[in-house]
Scaffold this motif. Structure first.
Motif, mmCIF file in Angstrom:
data_model
loop_
_atom_site.group_PDB
_atom_site.id
_atom_site.type_symbol
_atom_site.label_atom_id
_atom_site.label_comp_id
_atom_site.label_asym_id
_atom_site.label_seq_id
_atom_site.Cartn_x
_atom_site.Cartn_y
_atom_site.Cartn_z
ATOM 1 N N ARG A 39 0.861 -1.187 0.000
ATOM 2 C CA ARG A 39 0.000 0.000 0.000
ATOM 3 C C ARG A 39 0.888 1.224 0.000
ATOM 4 N N GLU A 78 -15.539 -14.828 -0.901
ATOM 5 C CA GLU A 78 -16.289 -13.762 -0.228
ATOM 6 C C GLU A 78 -17.446 -14.283 0.607
ATOM 7 N N GLN A 112 -9.237 -15.046 -8.478
ATOM 8 C CA GLN A 112 -10.529 -14.646 -7.897
ATOM 9 C C GLN A 112 -11.638 -14.492 -8.937
ATOM 10 N N PHE A 167 -12.314 -11.834 1.385
ATOM 11 C CA PHE A 167 -12.991 -10.912 2.292
ATOM 12 C C PHE A 167 -13.908 -11.647 3.274
HETATM 13 P P1 C2E Z 1 -3.015 -10.214 -6.219
HETATM 14 O O1 C2E Z 1 -1.623 -10.667 -5.965
HETATM 15 O O2 C2E Z 1 -3.880 -11.111 -7.024
HETATM 16 O O3 C2E Z 1 -3.649 -9.924 -4.801
HETATM 17 C C1 C2E Z 1 -4.974 -10.191 -4.457
HETATM 18 C C2 C2E Z 1 -5.824 -8.953 -4.519
HETATM 19 O O4 C2E Z 1 -7.170 -9.302 -4.291
HETATM 20 C C3 C2E Z 1 -5.480 -7.939 -3.438
HETATM 21 O O5 C2E Z 1 -5.689 -6.653 -3.993
HETATM 22 C C4 C2E Z 1 -6.538 -8.223 -2.386
HETATM 23 O O6 C2E Z 1 -6.832 -7.128 -1.545
HETATM 24 C C5 C2E Z 1 -7.713 -8.555 -3.241
HETATM 25 N N1 C2E Z 1 -8.668 -9.417 -2.556
HETATM 26 C C6 C2E Z 1 -8.417 -10.307 -1.594
HETATM 27 N N2 C2E Z 1 -9.554 -10.940 -1.209
HETATM 28 C C7 C2E Z 1 -10.540 -10.450 -1.983
HETATM 29 C C8 C2E Z 1 -11.944 -10.713 -2.063
HETATM 30 O O7 C2E Z 1 -12.504 -11.528 -1.347
HETATM 31 N N3 C2E Z 1 -12.644 -10.019 -2.984
HETATM 32 C C9 C2E Z 1 -12.039 -9.099 -3.791
HETATM 33 N N4 C2E Z 1 -12.794 -8.459 -4.660
HETATM 34 N N5 C2E Z 1 -10.725 -8.822 -3.738
HETATM 35 C C10 C2E Z 1 -9.982 -9.500 -2.845
HETATM 36 P P2 C2E Z 1 -4.644 -5.502 -3.829
HETATM 37 O O8 C2E Z 1 -4.032 -5.534 -2.459
HETATM 38 O O9 C2E Z 1 -5.330 -4.242 -4.267
HETATM 39 O O10 C2E Z 1 -3.508 -5.877 -4.843
HETATM 40 C C11 C2E Z 1 -3.743 -5.857 -6.220
HETATM 41 C C12 C2E Z 1 -2.586 -6.437 -6.981
HETATM 42 O O11 C2E Z 1 -1.419 -5.613 -6.879
HETATM 43 C C13 C2E Z 1 -2.138 -7.782 -6.446
HETATM 44 O O12 C2E Z 1 -2.993 -8.769 -6.933
HETATM 45 C C14 C2E Z 1 -0.743 -7.860 -7.034
HETATM 46 O O13 C2E Z 1 -0.776 -8.264 -8.372
HETATM 47 C C15 C2E Z 1 -0.293 -6.419 -6.975
HETATM 48 N N6 C2E Z 1 0.568 -6.255 -5.790
HETATM 49 C C16 C2E Z 1 0.232 -6.014 -4.507
HETATM 50 N N7 C2E Z 1 1.327 -5.922 -3.734
HETATM 51 C C17 C2E Z 1 2.381 -6.129 -4.556
HETATM 52 C C18 C2E Z 1 3.804 -6.162 -4.360
HETATM 53 O O14 C2E Z 1 4.330 -6.048 -3.249
HETATM 54 N N8 C2E Z 1 4.591 -6.384 -5.461
HETATM 55 C C19 C2E Z 1 4.042 -6.573 -6.698
HETATM 56 N N9 C2E Z 1 4.891 -6.778 -7.740
HETATM 57 N N10 C2E Z 1 2.723 -6.555 -6.913
HETATM 58 C C20 C2E Z 1 1.903 -6.337 -5.867
#
Ligand code: C2E
Ligand code: CA
Ligand code: CA
Length: 443
Positions: free
Chosen positions: A226, A404, A368, A423
């Motif tokens: 974040r 979810e 997801q 979630f």
């Molecule tokens: P991701 O790796 O597929 O992470 C899962 C995303 O789904 C996370 O969004 C999480 O908050 C969200 N999520 C988890 N449970 C649920 C649910 O029940 N419903 C819904 N609708 N969403 C859920 P987030 O945190 O916004 O991260 C988005 C993407 O950003 C991540 O997808 C990942 O690709 C990237 N990301 C996040 N942190 C890092 C990092 O440290 N390095 C890199 N390279 N990419 C990152």
């Protein structure tokens, strides 16, 4: 799939500029069609009036398409009609002679630049091919007297005046293009600068999303980045990761993530309640392909004293597109140090099953997008089931993301998936809240 649907800031900025460029291009066609059309009415040159009406209609259609968000159709309509109109007029009407030079070919040069700009989102053949076609046509008309003399000739007097008019318009287009491109670049530079400042200023934080078993007991977490922006508050990674990737800043940012995650693992290792927690870290393709990626991961682990067997590196299928040998070698090296690998967003990318056998994976994560509609779309349910059985056949842990509600979880359990993230259990949390959620907090 979330990568496609999320509002990517850079994409949004560029998309807005493309719209501006299409509005400007459409208006220019309308203006040129109108001004030349009115002039040729006075001359009663009906063929020319016809061409100008066509130009006017194309311009109007482009504006309409852009307004209704069909920017891609507007781009292609504009470029294809411009190309044929310009080439046609260069061949049949604007033939240079000793009195008046050719002028319409200059537009081909500027529209090559214009095409490159509005086709940024296309594949490389289109993005570079279309401007090259415009440039090739420019080269032919600028370097020769190429043309077919018909009996439909515009008088030299009109052509002399027309040359001045066309060249002034071409210069205006050039200035407009340079302005739009400059504005695009400075916006990107500003965001890249902000990311560098944020790194130095410790504005990034890791959130932890619990990963639970079929009893709902937390056995690990995924670290999710974040940006704690001083003005905008918490910014989602879908907004800044693509920009960090574009500017190369993903490498120092990713290093920071790995280092912080290792520090956290080392802290958890000291507490018997948390020592068993696994921590998954997302690694982007660019970061994985850095030559010193392995060295850097190992040195982070060494510096922090983290337990390698608890670290899971999450990669996506896009890592596997380039140089499979190198990917396998890097993974094996880290694997022999005890680090685990998880294949993220499984099923959304380049899904060749062949590579699965060759990779030293520990986990796959059902994306997801399949879990979301698992109860309503038989196709998604079938994909989820296939991934689960494939994972088991290969001896991998299968984790379902984006769970979810209870019905989704029960469906997954019935089909043999026993690890969840979503979630229904918890959103990603700051570390203290995560520890409270996992009931391991000593506070
Ligand atoms: P991701 O790796 O597929 O992470 C899962 C995303 O789904 C996370 O969004 C999480 O908050 C969200 N999520 C988890 N449970 C649920 C649910 O029940 N419903 C819904 N609708 N969403 C859920 P987030 O945190 O916004 O991260 C988005 C993407 O950003 C991540 O997808 C990942 O690709 C990237 N990301 C996040 N942190 C890092 C990092 O440290 N390095 C890199 N390279 N990419 C990152
Ligand atoms: Ca992930
Ligand atoms: Ca994912």
């Amino acid at each position: 799939m979330h990568n496609e649907s999320s509002a990517l800031l850079l994409g949004k900025i560029h998309a807005r500029r493309v719209r501006v460029a299409l509005y400007a291009g459409g208006s220019l066609l309308i203006f040129m069609g109108l001004s030349w059309g009115l002039f040729f009415i006075t001359q009663r040159l009906w063929l020319m009036i016809g061409i100008d009406v066509l130009m006017f209609v194309v311009g109007l259609t482009c504006l309409w398409l852009t307004k209704h968000n069909f920017t891609r159709s507007a781009s292609f309509l504009m470029l294809i009609s411009l190309f044929f109109m310009l080439c046609g007029m260069n061949v049949f009407l604007d033939i240079p002679n000793s009195v008046a030079p050719r002028s319409l070919h200059n537009f081909l040069l500027f529209f090559a630049l214009y095409a490159h700009f509005i086709l940024q989102g296309e594949n490389k053949w289109v993005k570079y091919g279309v401007p090259l076609i415009f440039l090739a046509a420019f080269l032919v008309f600028a370097s020769s007297n190429a043309g077919i003399v018909t009996n439909y000739v515009i008088s030299d007097q009109i052509r002399i005046g027309g040359t001045w008019f066309n060249n002034v318009i071409a210069i205006i287009i050039l200035c407009m293009m340079l302005y739009i491109m400059q504005a695009d670049l400075s916006k990107q530079n500003k965001i890249s600068r902000d990311i560098s400042v944020a790194l130095l200023d410790h504005q990034f934080v890791l959130y932890y999303q619990p990963v639970v078993d079929n009893q709902g007991i937390v056995f690990g977490a995924e670290a999710l980045l974040r940006w704690n922006h001083p003005v905008r508050g918490l910014v989602s990674p879908s907004e800044f990761i693509p920009l960090a990737e574009q500017s190369g800043l993903i490498v120092p940012l990713g290093r920071w993530v790995l280092h912080s995650a290792s520090q956290q693992l080392a802290l958890w290792a000291k507490n018997p309640l948390t020592a068993h927690f696994t921590l998954a870290v997302n690694v982007s393709t660019q970061q994985f392909h850095e030559v010193d990626f392995v060295t850097h991961v190992l040195s982070s682990i060494k510096k922090t004293g983290a337990n390698t067997s608890k670290l899971k590196i999450e990669i996506t299928e896009s890592v596997l597109i380039h140089d499979m040998e190198d990917v396998v070698a890097k993974m094996n090296e880290l694997k022999s140090a005890g680090i685990g690998f998880s294949l993220d967003d499984f099923g959304t990318g380049f899904s060749s099953l062949n590579y699965l056998k060759r990779l030293p994976l520990d986990q796959i994560k059902i994306d997801q997008s399949f879990v979301r509609d698992i109860l309503f779309k038989p196709k998604d349910a079938m994909i989820a089931r296939t991934i689960i059985s494939l994972g088991h056949d290969l001896g991998l842990v299968v984790i379902a993301e984006g769970v979810e509600n209870k019905n989704q979880r029960d469906f997954l359990i019935e089909n043999g998936c026993f690890s969840f993230q979503g979630f229904m259990f918890s959103e990603p949390l700051p570390v203290k809240e995560f520890e409270r959620f996992a009931k391991v907090s000593l506070d």
